[in-house]
Design a protein around this motif. Structure first.
Motif, PDB file in Angstrom:
ATOM      1  N   VAL A  38     -10.619-114.057 -47.818  1.00 45.34           N
ATOM      2  CA  VAL A  38      -9.623-115.115 -47.947  1.00 45.34           C
ATOM      3  C   VAL A  38      -8.494-114.768 -46.990  1.00 45.34           C
ATOM      4  CG1 VAL A  38      -8.548-113.991 -49.944  1.00 45.34           C
ATOM      5  CG2 VAL A  38      -8.142-116.411 -49.520  1.00 45.34           C
ATOM      6  N   VAL A  39      -8.106-115.753 -46.195  1.00 46.50           N
ATOM      7  CA  VAL A  39      -7.204-115.523 -45.070  1.00 46.50           C
ATOM      8  C   VAL A  39      -5.923-116.316 -45.257  1.00 46.50           C
ATOM      9  CG1 VAL A  39      -7.003-115.693 -42.548  1.00 46.50           C
ATOM     10  CG2 VAL A  39      -9.226-115.234 -43.575  1.00 46.50           C
ATOM     11  N   PHE A  40      -4.798-115.760 -44.833  1.00 48.74           N
ATOM     12  CA  PHE A  40      -3.565-116.539 -44.741  1.00 48.74           C
ATOM     13  C   PHE A  40      -2.766-116.062 -43.539  1.00 48.74           C
ATOM     14  CE2 PHE A  40      -2.344-112.935 -47.332  1.00 48.74           C
ATOM     15  CZ  PHE A  40      -1.035-112.641 -46.959  1.00 48.74           C
ATOM     16  N   ILE A  55      -3.652-112.341 -42.089  1.00 49.01           N
ATOM     17  CA  ILE A  55      -3.998-111.289 -43.039  1.00 49.01           C
ATOM     18  C   ILE A  55      -5.180-111.753 -43.879  1.00 49.01           C
ATOM     19  CG2 ILE A  55      -3.128-109.893 -44.968  1.00 49.01           C
ATOM     20  CD1 ILE A  55      -0.273-110.513 -43.802  1.00 49.01           C
ATOM     21  N   ALA A  56      -6.146-110.848 -44.102  1.00 50.20           N
ATOM     22  CA  ALA A  56      -7.345-111.192 -44.868  1.00 50.20           C
ATOM     23  C   ALA A  56      -7.568-110.189 -45.992  1.00 50.20           C
ATOM     24  CB  ALA A  56      -8.568-111.227 -43.952  1.00 50.20           C
ATOM     25  N   HIS A  57      -8.056-110.717 -47.118  1.00 46.14           N
ATOM     26  CA  HIS A  57      -8.463-109.892 -48.256  1.00 46.14           C
ATOM     27  C   HIS A  57      -9.931-110.194 -48.570  1.00 46.14           C
ATOM     28  CE1 HIS A  57      -4.368-108.589 -49.458  1.00 46.14           C
ATOM     29  NE2 HIS A  57      -4.002-109.775 -48.997  1.00 46.14           N
ATOM     30  N   ASP A  67      -5.446-107.013 -41.094  1.00 43.81           N
ATOM     31  CA  ASP A  67      -4.088-107.537 -40.910  1.00 43.81           C
ATOM     32  C   ASP A  67      -3.806-107.455 -39.417  1.00 43.81           C
ATOM     33  OD1 ASP A  67      -1.363-107.982 -40.669  1.00 43.81           O
ATOM     34  OD2 ASP A  67      -0.810-106.732 -42.380  1.00 43.81           O
ATOM     35  N   VAL A  68      -3.794-108.610 -38.745  1.00 45.12           N
ATOM     36  CA  VAL A  68      -3.719-108.592 -37.286  1.00 45.12           C
ATOM     37  C   VAL A  68      -2.440-109.269 -36.783  1.00 45.12           C
ATOM     38  CG1 VAL A  68      -6.212-108.528 -37.001  1.00 45.12           C
ATOM     39  CG2 VAL A  68      -5.041-110.728 -37.018  1.00 45.12           C
ATOM     40  N   GLY A 118     -11.149-110.709 -37.301  1.00 42.09           N
ATOM     41  CA  GLY A 118      -9.717-110.545 -37.096  1.00 42.09           C
ATOM     42  C   GLY A 118      -9.306-110.450 -35.641  1.00 42.09           C
ATOM     43  N   ALA A 119     -10.271-110.506 -34.724  1.00 40.76           N
ATOM     44  CA  ALA A 119      -9.933-110.428 -33.300  1.00 40.76           C
ATOM     45  C   ALA A 119      -9.258-111.722 -32.841  1.00 40.76           C
ATOM     46  CB  ALA A 119     -11.182-110.169 -32.474  1.00 40.76           C
TER      47      ALA A 119
END
Length: 324
Positions: A38-40, A55-57, A67-68, A118-119
């Motif tokens: 899940v990304v925000f 940021i992803a969980h 977290d990029v 995340g790239a």
């Protein structure tokens, strides 16, 4: 402290996490489920200037995935942040899935594409009204559109809150977004499907994205719009009305007044209409009914399925059954 939590189909909390450094988040997007994460997106205020992060969980347990850092916001915007770090008048970032990745609209001069790992794959800039001194210093500025990005997997459309004179269109072969300046470009993009984009604001427009020409438009103002393109029809919700339009012509099929405010969302074959006091779902009521009956049977002490069944019966007009 900024918190994220996952709720299962049965309404139970699956996990809850607190984000370190969240006190420095000036604005945060709605979450987006992407494969197993899940990304925000978040705008984080740093001493050297604001930055955009994604940021992803892990969806399974909420543990951190990545977290990029995406980009520093343009230098002209940094001064504006120094004047108002609370950014109460600014729109939050927006996300959507697109071509195997995530599009991130900063609503502050940047549009980016981030991969599933995340790239950061691409960054595009657009002229932001916040770079204009007299607009940047007006901390009470009220944006007329929310700032959204939508995609059907092939075409994507962004309507930035900080640049209200155009929409950005990203096609399957485009190296960079194109600006659309025609009918509907100042409204919010509500949905993209089948190579068409639905805009609403001062008017409602269905845009053919390949030709960038409107298929139709209606001079019908919609306040706080949400909407969806369906099979042969288009549904638009405003602050106090739901309107069903013909997909081919834009003519009104039906409409219904509603208590404000009203928003709609579609998922798993169901349409959910949200108002001030309740959520009402239309669609496969039998599946919902079977799920709640199964939950009540598994745990007779859990009253929540019975409450849900009562509300369903009331919504269907069967008051006697609701209190049975």
């Amino acid at each position: 402290m900024y918190k994220r939590q996952a709720i299962g189909h049965d309404g139970d909390q699956r996990w809850r996490v607190e984000n370190a450094g969240a006190s420095h988040f000036a604005a945060v997007s709605a979450p987006l489920v992407f494969d197993d994460v899940v990304v925000f997106a978040a705008l984080r205020v740093q001493e050297e200037g604001p930055e955009l992060r994604v940021i992803a969980h892990h969806l399974s347990d909420g543990s951190p995935a990545w977290d990029v850092f995406v980009a520093k916001l343009p230098m002209l915007l940094n001064r504006m942040f120094m004047f108002d770090e609370s950014m109460n008048a600014l729109a939050s970032p927006a996300l959507c899935l697109h071509q195997g990745g995530v599009l991130v609209l900063s609503n502050m001069g940047l549009l980016a594409r981030v991969g599933g790992d995340g790239a950061v794959e691409r960054i595009w800039t657009y002229p932001s009204a916040l770079a204009v001194p007299e607009e940047r210093l007006d901390r009470r500025r009220d944006y007329s559109r929310a700032g959204s990005v939508r995609s059907d997997g092939t075409w994507a459309v962004a309507t930035p809150a900080d640049a209200q004179a155009f929409a950005l269109v990203l096609g399957p072969d485009d190296a960079q977004p194109r600006r659309y300046l025609g009918d509907g470009c100042r409204g919010d993009c509500l949905d993209v499907a089948g190579g068409a984009a639905l805009f609403a604001g001062r008017q409602v427009t269905l845009l053919d994205l390949a030709t960038q020409t409107p298929r139709w438009h209606r001079t019908q103002a919609v306040v706080d719009p949400s909407g969806v393109i369906g099979q042969g029809q288009v549904l638009v919700a405003g602050r106090d009305r739901l309107t069903l339009l013909d997909l081919g012509t834009g003519e009104i099929v039906s409409h219904r007044d509603a208590e404000p405010p009203v928003t709609i969302a579609v998922n798993d074959g169901m349409m959910v209409v949200g108002g001030r006091e309740a959520l009402v779902a239309f669609g496969n009521a039998k599946a919902f009914l079977d799920e709640q009956l199964a939950r009540a049977k598994r745990d007779p002490k859990d009253y929540r399925p019975l409450v849900a069944l009562g509300k369903l019966a009331t919504a269907q007009g069967d008051v006697a059954k609701a209190y049975d």
